[in-house]
Write a protein that holds these residues in place. Sequence first.
Motif, PDB file in Angstrom:
ATOM      1  N   ASP A  20      36.868 -25.949 -47.390  1.00  0.00           N
ATOM      2  CA  ASP A  20      37.736 -26.582 -46.405  1.00  0.00           C
ATOM      3  C   ASP A  20      36.960 -27.457 -45.434  1.00  0.00           C
ATOM      4  OD1 ASP A  20      36.631 -24.115 -45.460  1.00  0.00           O
ATOM      5  OD2 ASP A  20      38.044 -24.116 -43.796  1.00  0.00           O
ATOM      6  N   MET A  21      35.708 -27.085 -45.140  1.00  0.00           N
ATOM      7  CA  MET A  21      34.877 -27.887 -44.243  1.00  0.00           C
ATOM      8  C   MET A  21      34.519 -29.225 -44.887  1.00  0.00           C
ATOM      9  SD  MET A  21      32.381 -24.882 -42.778  1.00  0.00           S
ATOM     10  CE  MET A  21      31.395 -25.937 -41.709  1.00  0.00           C
ATOM     11  N   PHE A  22      34.218 -29.190 -46.188  1.00  0.00           N
ATOM     12  CA  PHE A  22      33.905 -30.436 -46.892  1.00  0.00           C
ATOM     13  C   PHE A  22      35.118 -31.356 -46.888  1.00  0.00           C
ATOM     14  CE2 PHE A  22      33.460 -33.318 -50.405  1.00  0.00           C
ATOM     15  CZ  PHE A  22      32.108 -33.591 -50.487  1.00  0.00           C
ATOM     16  N   LEU A  23      36.275 -30.802 -47.228  1.00  0.00           N
ATOM     17  CA  LEU A  23      37.493 -31.606 -47.273  1.00  0.00           C
ATOM     18  C   LEU A  23      37.818 -32.163 -45.886  1.00  0.00           C
ATOM     19  CD1 LEU A  23      39.721 -32.538 -49.186  1.00  0.00           C
ATOM     20  CD2 LEU A  23      40.989 -30.463 -48.629  1.00  0.00           C
ATOM     21  N   ALA A  24      37.630 -31.349 -44.848  1.00  0.00           N
ATOM     22  CA  ALA A  24      37.893 -31.787 -43.477  1.00  0.00           C
ATOM     23  C   ALA A  24      36.963 -32.930 -43.071  1.00  0.00           C
ATOM     24  CB  ALA A  24      37.738 -30.615 -42.515  1.00  0.00           C
ATOM     25  N   ALA A  25      35.689 -32.831 -43.463  1.00  0.00           N
ATOM     26  CA  ALA A  25      34.741 -33.887 -43.133  1.00  0.00           C
ATOM     27  C   ALA A  25      35.122 -35.205 -43.801  1.00  0.00           C
ATOM     28  CB  ALA A  25      33.327 -33.473 -43.547  1.00  0.00           C
ATOM     29  N   MET A  26      35.638 -35.124 -45.024  1.00  0.00           N
ATOM     30  CA  MET A  26      36.045 -36.349 -45.714  1.00  0.00           C
ATOM     31  C   MET A  26      37.241 -36.994 -45.017  1.00  0.00           C
ATOM     32  SD  MET A  26      33.755 -36.462 -48.054  1.00  0.00           S
ATOM     33  CE  MET A  26      32.755 -35.638 -46.804  1.00  0.00           C
ATOM     34  N   ILE A  27      38.176 -36.183 -44.564  1.00  0.00           N
ATOM     35  CA  ILE A  27      39.328 -36.717 -43.828  1.00  0.00           C
ATOM     36  C   ILE A  27      38.871 -37.304 -42.499  1.00  0.00           C
ATOM     37  CG2 ILE A  27      41.489 -36.078 -42.661  1.00  0.00           C
ATOM     38  CD1 ILE A  27      41.999 -34.117 -44.953  1.00  0.00           C
ATOM     39  N   ASP A  28      37.901 -36.649 -41.863  1.00  0.00           N
ATOM     40  CA  ASP A  28      37.373 -37.163 -40.603  1.00  0.00           C
ATOM     41  C   ASP A  28      36.672 -38.505 -40.791  1.00  0.00           C
ATOM     42  OD1 ASP A  28      37.433 -36.290 -37.828  1.00  0.00           O
ATOM     43  OD2 ASP A  28      35.253 -36.278 -37.899  1.00  0.00           O
ATOM     44  N   LEU A  29      36.139 -38.731 -41.992  1.00  0.00           N
ATOM     45  CA  LEU A  29      35.516 -40.023 -42.316  1.00  0.00           C
ATOM     46  C   LEU A  29      36.553 -41.122 -42.541  1.00  0.00           C
ATOM     47  CD1 LEU A  29      32.631 -39.066 -44.778  1.00  0.00           C
ATOM     48  CD2 LEU A  29      32.352 -40.158 -42.547  1.00  0.00           C
ATOM     49  N   GLY A  30      37.801 -40.732 -42.743  1.00  0.00           N
ATOM     50  CA  GLY A  30      38.851 -41.728 -42.929  1.00  0.00           C
ATOM     51  C   GLY A  30      39.634 -41.613 -44.211  1.00  0.00           C
ATOM     52  N   VAL A  31      39.311 -40.624 -45.063  1.00  0.00           N
ATOM     53  CA  VAL A  31      40.094 -40.425 -46.278  1.00  0.00           C
ATOM     54  C   VAL A  31      41.514 -40.028 -45.879  1.00  0.00           C
ATOM     55  CG1 VAL A  31      40.394 -38.967 -48.323  1.00  0.00           C
ATOM     56  CG2 VAL A  31      38.124 -39.812 -47.726  1.00  0.00           C
ATOM     57  N   SER A  32      42.496 -40.660 -46.485  1.00  0.00           N
ATOM     58  CA  SER A  32      43.897 -40.438 -46.119  1.00  0.00           C
ATOM     59  C   SER A  32      44.405 -39.078 -46.578  1.00  0.00           C
ATOM     60  CB  SER A  32      44.783 -41.531 -46.738  1.00  0.00           C
ATOM     61  OG  SER A  32      46.143 -41.194 -46.680  1.00  0.00           O
ATOM     62  N   LYS A  33      44.915 -38.283 -45.631  1.00  0.00           N
ATOM     63  CA  LYS A  33      45.521 -36.991 -45.956  1.00  0.00           C
ATOM     64  C   LYS A  33      46.692 -37.182 -46.910  1.00  0.00           C
ATOM     65  CE  LYS A  33      48.541 -33.607 -43.659  1.00  0.00           C
ATOM     66  NZ  LYS A  33      49.824 -34.148 -44.118  1.00  0.00           N
ATOM     67  N   GLU A  34      47.505 -38.196 -46.665  1.00  0.00           N
ATOM     68  CA  GLU A  34      48.684 -38.438 -47.486  1.00  0.00           C
ATOM     69  C   GLU A  34      48.301 -38.794 -48.920  1.00  0.00           C
ATOM     70  OE1 GLU A  34      49.618 -38.341 -43.431  1.00  0.00           O
ATOM     71  OE2 GLU A  34      48.227 -39.710 -44.425  1.00  0.00           O
ATOM     72  N   THR A  35      47.261 -39.614 -49.073  1.00  0.00           N
ATOM     73  CA  THR A  35      46.809 -39.982 -50.411  1.00  0.00           C
ATOM     74  C   THR A  35      46.248 -38.770 -51.139  1.00  0.00           C
ATOM     75  OG1 THR A  35      46.314 -42.229 -49.669  1.00  0.00           O
ATOM     76  CG2 THR A  35      45.313 -41.516 -51.736  1.00  0.00           C
ATOM     77  N   LEU A  36      45.487 -37.946 -50.429  1.00  0.00           N
ATOM     78  CA  LEU A  36      44.957 -36.722 -51.026  1.00  0.00           C
ATOM     79  C   LEU A  36      46.090 -35.835 -51.524  1.00  0.00           C
ATOM     80  CD1 LEU A  36      42.080 -35.613 -48.611  1.00  0.00           C
ATOM     81  CD2 LEU A  36      41.859 -36.038 -51.065  1.00  0.00           C
ATOM     82  N   GLU A  37      47.071 -35.597 -50.660  1.00  0.00           N
ATOM     83  CA  GLU A  37      48.187 -34.741 -51.047  1.00  0.00           C
ATOM     84  C   GLU A  37      48.928 -35.306 -52.249  1.00  0.00           C
ATOM     85  OE1 GLU A  37      49.761 -32.260 -47.207  1.00  0.00           O
ATOM     86  OE2 GLU A  37      50.391 -34.359 -47.351  1.00  0.00           O
ATOM     87  N   SER A  38      49.132 -36.619 -52.245  1.00  0.00           N
ATOM     88  CA  SER A  38      49.858 -37.255 -53.348  1.00  0.00           C
ATOM     89  C   SER A  38      49.141 -37.038 -54.674  1.00  0.00           C
ATOM     90  CB  SER A  38      50.017 -38.751 -53.062  1.00  0.00           C
ATOM     91  OG  SER A  38      50.615 -39.416 -54.149  1.00  0.00           O
ATOM     92  N   LYS A  39      47.834 -37.248 -54.682  1.00  0.00           N
ATOM     93  CA  LYS A  39      47.071 -37.079 -55.920  1.00  0.00           C
ATOM     94  C   LYS A  39      47.015 -35.615 -56.351  1.00  0.00           C
ATOM     95  CE  LYS A  39      44.161 -41.219 -55.631  1.00  0.00           C
ATOM     96  NZ  LYS A  39      44.499 -41.713 -56.988  1.00  0.00           N
ATOM     97  N   LEU A  40      46.882 -34.705 -55.388  1.00  0.00           N
ATOM     98  CA  LEU A  40      46.761 -33.288 -55.712  1.00  0.00           C
ATOM     99  C   LEU A  40      48.074 -32.674 -56.171  1.00  0.00           C
ATOM    100  CD1 LEU A  40      44.386 -32.219 -52.808  1.00  0.00           C
ATOM    101  CD2 LEU A  40      43.792 -32.425 -55.233  1.00  0.00           C
ATOM    102  N   ARG A  41      49.194 -33.319 -55.852  1.00  0.00           N
ATOM    103  CA  ARG A  41      50.489 -32.823 -56.329  1.00  0.00           C
ATOM    104  C   ARG A  41      50.543 -32.798 -57.853  1.00  0.00           C
ATOM    105  NH1 ARG A  41      52.288 -30.015 -52.245  1.00  0.00           N
ATOM    106  NH2 ARG A  41      52.483 -31.234 -50.313  1.00  0.00           N
ATOM    107  N   SER A  42      49.768 -33.659 -58.496  1.00  0.00           N
ATOM    108  CA  SER A  42      49.806 -33.724 -59.959  1.00  0.00           C
ATOM    109  C   SER A  42      49.219 -32.479 -60.611  1.00  0.00           C
ATOM    110  CB  SER A  42      49.066 -34.972 -60.451  1.00  0.00           C
ATOM    111  OG  SER A  42      47.661 -34.818 -60.330  1.00  0.00           O
TER     112      SER A  42
END
Length: 256
Positions: A20-42
């Motif tokens: 969760d810390m790695f994923l949080a750091a990526m979002i803090d860098l600017g990775v879109s939460k919405e895009t992540l969720e969209s891709k992971l829904r698959s």
Amino acid sequence: MAIATQSILYLEPIGGIAGDMFLAAMIDLGVSKETLESKLRSLGLEGWRLDVDRQLRHSIVGTHVDVATGDYHTRDNRSHEHRGFRDIEQLIAASGLSTAVKEKAIAVFRNLGEAEAHVHGTSLEAIHFHEVGAVDSIVDICGAVVALELLGWPEVVTLPPPLGSGTVRIAHGVVPVPVPATIQLLKDRPVRFEGQGELTTPTGAALLKTLARFGAPPEMVVEKIGYGVGTKDFADRANVLRASLGRPTAAPEAEL
């Protein structure tokens, strides 16, 4: 003619590393939460979402991520669904994620499974993940790889992680810290035996082993900085993972 250079993602596990810390750091860098969720829904996993907020650890503010299912958080109320490596492999293979993401995510789980198999004296085929087989851990690991894809597949370089000390309760009972799977995963890698409590989790160790190169700080121009905040509050250090994204320092031109 200018030559394109690969970007660098430099990790400093100041307060350890977990999925969760790695994923949080990526979002803090600017990775879109919405895009992540969209891709992971698959992946076809039901009833989860990413809860993202800002939190403070030792006067450092960063992003905190929790994978929530229904009306409760799985990290506090874990679903003890057990999945074998082949179950997870098939789940990822059948998803709509890119081929590169599938391969890397499966490799993370394979490293985890092989470490667990070694610790328990059994085979990869016989291993059934407990905590790591839960929805939140699958989302953490697959999300971490998707985030790297969204960042353009930077070269990942990490400092040696601090492992912690003491004991922790897992599905198999009370075990020493670092837990056996974590230290098995990081065998032959540089680590630091310091800190109180579990600083580096098996998931964090598997992400580093599979996706990162362990080494000295690279020569780079830092363009973005992100902080992934963990769930703990250690007395001696901030429970954060710092991630710096940038480009390699240009090599000087040779004199004619």
